[in-house]
Design a protein around this motif. Structure first.
Motif, short mmCIF file in Angstrom:
data_model
loop_
_atom_site.label_atom_id
_atom_site.label_comp_id
_atom_site.label_asym_id
_atom_site.label_seq_id
_atom_site.Cartn_x
_atom_site.Cartn_y
_atom_site.Cartn_z
N SER A 3 0.82 -1.22 0.00
CA SER A 3 0.00 0.00 0.00
C SER A 3 0.85 1.26 0.00
N ASP A 4 2.15 1.13 0.28
CA ASP A 4 3.03 2.29 0.26
C ASP A 4 3.92 2.29 -0.99
N SER A 5 3.51 1.60 -2.03
CA SER A 5 4.30 1.51 -3.26
C SER A 5 4.52 2.88 -3.88
N LEU A 6 5.67 3.03 -4.54
CA LEU A 6 5.95 4.25 -5.29
C LEU A 6 5.08 4.26 -6.54
N VAL A 7 4.42 5.39 -6.78
CA VAL A 7 3.57 5.58 -7.96
C VAL A 7 4.15 6.71 -8.79
N SER A 8 4.38 6.44 -10.07
CA SER A 8 4.90 7.46 -10.99
C SER A 8 3.75 8.13 -11.72
N ILE A 9 3.68 9.45 -11.61
CA ILE A 9 2.67 10.23 -12.33
C ILE A 9 3.39 10.96 -13.46
N ILE A 10 3.05 10.62 -14.69
CA ILE A 10 3.74 11.17 -15.86
C ILE A 10 2.85 12.23 -16.51
N VAL A 11 3.43 13.43 -16.70
CA VAL A 11 2.67 14.56 -17.24
C VAL A 11 3.41 15.17 -18.42
N PRO A 12 2.91 15.01 -19.65
CA PRO A 12 3.50 15.72 -20.78
C PRO A 12 3.11 17.20 -20.71
N VAL A 13 4.05 18.09 -20.91
CA VAL A 13 3.79 19.52 -20.70
C VAL A 13 4.07 20.30 -21.98
N TYR A 14 3.04 21.02 -22.43
CA TYR A 14 3.22 21.87 -23.62
C TYR A 14 2.13 22.93 -23.65
N GLY A 15 2.53 24.20 -23.62
CA GLY A 15 1.62 25.31 -23.86
C GLY A 15 0.49 25.47 -22.88
N VAL A 16 0.75 25.22 -21.59
CA VAL A 16 -0.34 25.27 -20.61
C VAL A 16 0.05 26.10 -19.38
N GLU A 17 0.83 27.16 -19.58
CA GLU A 17 1.33 27.91 -18.42
C GLU A 17 0.21 28.44 -17.53
N GLU A 18 -0.95 28.71 -18.11
CA GLU A 18 -2.08 29.24 -17.33
C GLU A 18 -2.62 28.21 -16.35
N PHE A 19 -2.46 26.92 -16.66
CA PHE A 19 -3.09 25.87 -15.87
C PHE A 19 -2.10 24.94 -15.16
N LEU A 20 -0.82 25.04 -15.50
CA LEU A 20 0.14 24.06 -15.03
C LEU A 20 0.27 24.03 -13.51
#
Length: 341
Positions: A3-20
């Motif tokens: 239950s304490d496993s490492l989870v990788s959250i992958i986020v591609p980022v392009y052109g979203v400075e208003e919401f990042l």
């Protein structure tokens, strides 16, 4: 499952400075603290590269990759290569997630002895206000356990969306099966969703809205073009090829379901879109024909409706080629389709 496993959250980022910033905050606010947040800057032309680096200085769980622009598939693939987590989650850089998303999914895995957890989502506007929506994907109210075959059928019926941010899966599902997203194409989720479903052993769908999908002007809908129609054809072909190879017992189901969807679509809309709106290149028209013939071969000795036969004959027939070749340079307005962000 730990239950304490490492989870990788992958986020591609392009052109979203208003919401990042809001998106990153929602990821880092997870009640399951053992995460790594991999921000893949796909050569974004705004302030996103600097913002990613700033987040890495604020929280040591944030890792940043800067790469030449290659699109969302290339960015996701880059994140997969460095991910160290036992579980992988993909998120879009302008959306928001609930703080208990990871914890709830890991708990559901344990509770239902599942290795893939799917969940519900809602839609928000640019300001974050919830928008009214009605997705078939969300049309269930109890936790449901599925076999891979059952889940693939629901995906083909569009009752399970192809969004990769709508589920959490073990890293082994990706890393042990030579998985990668198709680079250079726009419809990457549909092309690969069944690969993830099909390599799972037990799937659970939970009735929790854990993801907030942001609709932005000019981003959610795009006009059909020769380019993305070709991508759609290739994505559909990728999905069918995977199913044929991994679950050959489902090939007749895939063929019949696809033809029924075409048959239930207004024929004149299809005809005008193909003939006047798309100006499909000869290679794509040939792919259309070959797919129709392949479906019919799979459905040998199966009755299909006259309406479906009409659509199939149009896609297969020489008349569609002749009409398409005569399309004027300024044809009718193309029919919009959802192409994602």
């Amino acid at each position: 499952m730990d239950s304490d496993s490492l989870v990788s959250i992958i986020v591609p980022v392009y052109g979203v400075e208003e919401f990042l910033d809001a998106s990153v905050r929602s990821a880092l606010a997870q009640t399951h603290r053992n995460i790594e947040l991999i921000l893949v800057d796909d050569e974004s032309p705004d302030r996103c590269p600097q913002m990613c680096d700033e987040w890495a200085t604020k929280d040591d769980r944030v890792k940043v990759i800067h790469q030449r622009n290659g699109g969302i598939s290339a960015a996701r693939n880059a994140g997969l290569k460095v991910a160290a987590g036992a579980y992988i989650y993909f998120m879009d850089p302008d959306d928001l997630i609930e703080p208990n998303l990871v914890e709830r999914c890991l708990s559901a895995m344990q509770e239902h002895d599942a290795d893939l957890v799917m969940f519900q989502f809602d839609t928000i506007g640019e300001s974050g206000t919830e928008l009214e929506s009605s997705y078939k994907h969300n049309d269930y109210s109890d936790s449901t356990v599925l076999t891979p075959q059952e889940a693939i059928k629901l995906q083909i019926q569009s009752e399970i969306n192809g969004y990769f941010w709508a589920f959490l899966a073990p890293a082994s599902t990706y890393l042990d099966h030579d998985f990668s997203f198709p680079v250079g194409r726009k419809i990457e989720d549909m092309a690969r969703i069944c690969n993830v479903i099909g390599e799972s052993k037990r799937i659970v769908r939970i009735p929790d809205a854990l993801y907030h999908y942001r609709l932005r002007s000019g981003s959610a809908m795009g006009a059909i073009s020769t380019s993305n129609m070709s991508d759609w054809l290739q994505a559909a072909e990728d999905r069918e090829n995977y199913i044929r190879g991994r679950y050959p017992e489902l090939k007749r189901y895939v063929a019949l379901q696809t033809l029924n969807i075409l048959g239930n679509t207004d024929f004149e809309t299809i005809r005008q879109s193909i003939v006047y709106g798309l100006k499909i290149d000869p290679e794509s028209r040939t792919k259309f024909k070959d797919r129709m013939q392949g479906f019919l071969d799979d459905l040998e000795d199966t009755d299909i409706s006259e309406k479906v036969k009409t659509v199939v004959d149009f896609f297969r027939g020489d008349q569609s080629d002749a009409d398409a070749d005569r399309v004027p340079e300024s044809g009718a307005d193309p029919v919009p389709v959802q192409t994602g962000k």
